[in-house]
Design a protein around this motif. Sequence first.
Motif, mmCIF file in Angstrom:
data_model
loop_
_atom_site.group_PDB
_atom_site.id
_atom_site.type_symbol
_atom_site.label_atom_id
_atom_site.label_comp_id
_atom_site.label_asym_id
_atom_site.label_seq_id
_atom_site.Cartn_x
_atom_site.Cartn_y
_atom_site.Cartn_z
ATOM 1 N N GLY A 1 -5.488 -0.529 -7.052
ATOM 2 C CA GLY A 1 -6.648 0.354 -7.051
ATOM 3 C C GLY A 1 -6.430 1.527 -6.126
ATOM 4 O O GLY A 1 -5.811 1.393 -5.078
ATOM 5 N N GLY A 2 -6.929 2.676 -6.530
ATOM 6 C CA GLY A 2 -6.820 3.855 -5.688
ATOM 7 C C GLY A 2 -7.588 5.013 -6.304
ATOM 8 O O GLY A 2 -8.042 4.941 -7.449
ATOM 9 N N VAL A 3 -7.691 6.080 -5.526
ATOM 10 C CA VAL A 3 -8.352 7.296 -6.011
ATOM 11 C C VAL A 3 -7.634 7.759 -7.291
ATOM 12 O O VAL A 3 -6.412 7.674 -7.393
ATOM 13 C CB VAL A 3 -8.328 8.390 -4.923
ATOM 14 N N GLU A 4 -8.444 8.229 -8.233
ATOM 15 C CA GLU A 4 -7.931 8.528 -9.579
ATOM 16 C C GLU A 4 -6.658 9.387 -9.580
ATOM 17 O O GLU A 4 -5.664 9.031 -10.226
ATOM 18 C CB GLU A 4 -9.028 9.236 -10.366
ATOM 19 N N SER A 5 -6.696 10.497 -8.860
ATOM 20 C CA SER A 5 -5.541 11.414 -8.903
ATOM 21 C C SER A 5 -4.297 10.752 -8.311
ATOM 22 O O SER A 5 -3.188 10.911 -8.835
ATOM 23 C CB SER A 5 -5.862 12.708 -8.160
ATOM 24 N N ILE B 1 0.849 -1.193 0.000
ATOM 25 C CA ILE B 1 0.000 0.000 0.000
ATOM 26 C C ILE B 1 0.881 1.238 0.000
ATOM 27 O O ILE B 1 1.972 1.245 0.580
ATOM 28 C CB ILE B 1 -0.951 -0.019 1.224
ATOM 29 N N SER B 2 0.422 2.278 -0.680
ATOM 30 C CA SER B 2 1.176 3.523 -0.702
ATOM 31 C C SER B 2 0.615 4.471 0.356
ATOM 32 O O SER B 2 -0.456 4.235 0.920
ATOM 33 C CB SER B 2 1.081 4.179 -2.077
ATOM 34 N N SER B 3 1.311 5.583 0.600
ATOM 35 C CA SER B 3 0.886 6.527 1.639
ATOM 36 C C SER B 3 -0.432 7.216 1.277
ATOM 37 O O SER B 3 -1.171 7.653 2.147
ATOM 38 C CB SER B 3 1.964 7.595 1.865
ATOM 39 N N ASP B 4 -0.742 7.301 -0.027
ATOM 40 C CA ASP B 4 -1.995 7.952 -0.432
ATOM 41 C C ASP B 4 -3.100 6.935 -0.720
ATOM 42 O O ASP B 4 -4.091 7.253 -1.379
ATOM 43 C CB ASP B 4 -1.779 8.868 -1.643
ATOM 44 N N GLY B 5 -2.911 5.702 -0.218
ATOM 45 C CA GLY B 5 -4.006 4.731 -0.248
ATOM 46 C C GLY B 5 -4.164 3.957 -1.538
ATOM 47 O O GLY B 5 -5.219 3.404 -1.805
ATOM 48 N N VAL B 6 -3.131 3.901 -2.373
ATOM 49 C CA VAL B 6 -3.206 3.036 -3.555
ATOM 50 C C VAL B 6 -2.821 1.621 -3.103
ATOM 51 O O VAL B 6 -1.771 1.412 -2.530
ATOM 52 C CB VAL B 6 -2.276 3.527 -4.685
ATOM 53 N N PHE C 1 -3.712 7.466 -8.081
ATOM 54 C CA PHE C 1 -3.293 6.366 -8.950
ATOM 55 C C PHE C 1 -2.475 6.895 -10.127
ATOM 56 O O PHE C 1 -1.467 6.309 -10.512
ATOM 57 C CB PHE C 1 -4.509 5.583 -9.463
ATOM 58 N N ASN C 2 -2.933 8.014 -10.697
ATOM 59 C CA ASN C 2 -2.217 8.590 -11.847
ATOM 60 C C ASN C 2 -0.770 8.922 -11.493
ATOM 61 O O ASN C 2 0.130 8.750 -12.312
ATOM 62 C CB ASN C 2 -2.941 9.845 -12.354
#
Lengths: 201, 129
Positions: B105-109, B20-25, B111-112
């Motif tokens: 999977g993660g919030v669009e911004s 998992i990444s710090s921004d929830g991906v 994930f980009n």
Amino acid sequence: MKNFKFILIPYILVTLFFGTSHAGDNVVLRYEYFLYINNINNFTDEVRTFASKNRGYVKYFSRRKIVIRVPKDAALDLRSIFKKKYYINDVRIYRSDKSELLVQLRTRLKVKEKLLSDLYKLFETSKFHQTLDVEGEIGKVIIEIERLKGKISYYKDKAELSEVRININKRGLSKKTDRVYTRFKWIRGLGIPNIIGQFAN
Amino acid sequence: MKKPMGFAQYKMKGNLYRAISSDGVHLRVYRVENEPFGDSKMWKQSVDFYLKGKGYHRIKQTDVENGNGKKGDYSEYIYRFNGMNYIYSLTLYNDDKYIFVIETGGVESFFNNRRDSILKAIRAFKIIE
């Protein structure tokens, strides 16, 4: 003509302002949420506390559903809280403008009140054998007036307090997703809710 | 699986790899048995059919090659969840015995921002016999 324009423009602006704000007051809003909740008891307490703190009340609650009524601003605040803290599976907003209906009811009320005052005047000047008939008519008009006042209060109350229905750990209303099925278990485990849910455990 | 840059790895649970990444991906890698046996085209179509029915809209599809030189399919989908747009990516590599699944999977911004490091990790993924 120029003077007329200077009078007319502020008049239109004021009418629009008060017109729109009045129309907004007569809109009945209902929110329906479908949330994923881990700790149902804590969530229920939080929602109940929110309702009482914001001059609202709990209309119904069970383990799977809570229905509260809160002022419109508080209902919007609740939406922000849900977006930050919980997983929203689905949300529906129902909007119904009762302005026209209230105008009709108020107009009918005015007419009935005028009729009542005319009947009272008639009662004072009526002959003895007519008083019973007039009194009967007065009674009917009073009942009608009270009924109209009750309806007006009912719709005003509906508009003042928004209803928020919260379904706990239930799927949303989207019928499309209910029909999709695959016999492969691992494919059924794919997707955003599953990947996030597994990490939450 | 080498974790993508900026991700923290969870302890392995059997053959399930998670990071998992710090921004929830989120990243999840596992294998399933290729039973009943199907080729890559069949599994790609099955998965696509299921996800589309669930409201996922495919926005990208490309062939990828892993660290062993095996060809796989990488697809990205956009999905509305929790009142926001999420991007969900699915990579499938399969052989006679297993299907290797890499999900992110993660919030669009967010994930980009992570896409390049995720794709790098997917291409570096090696199957050890």
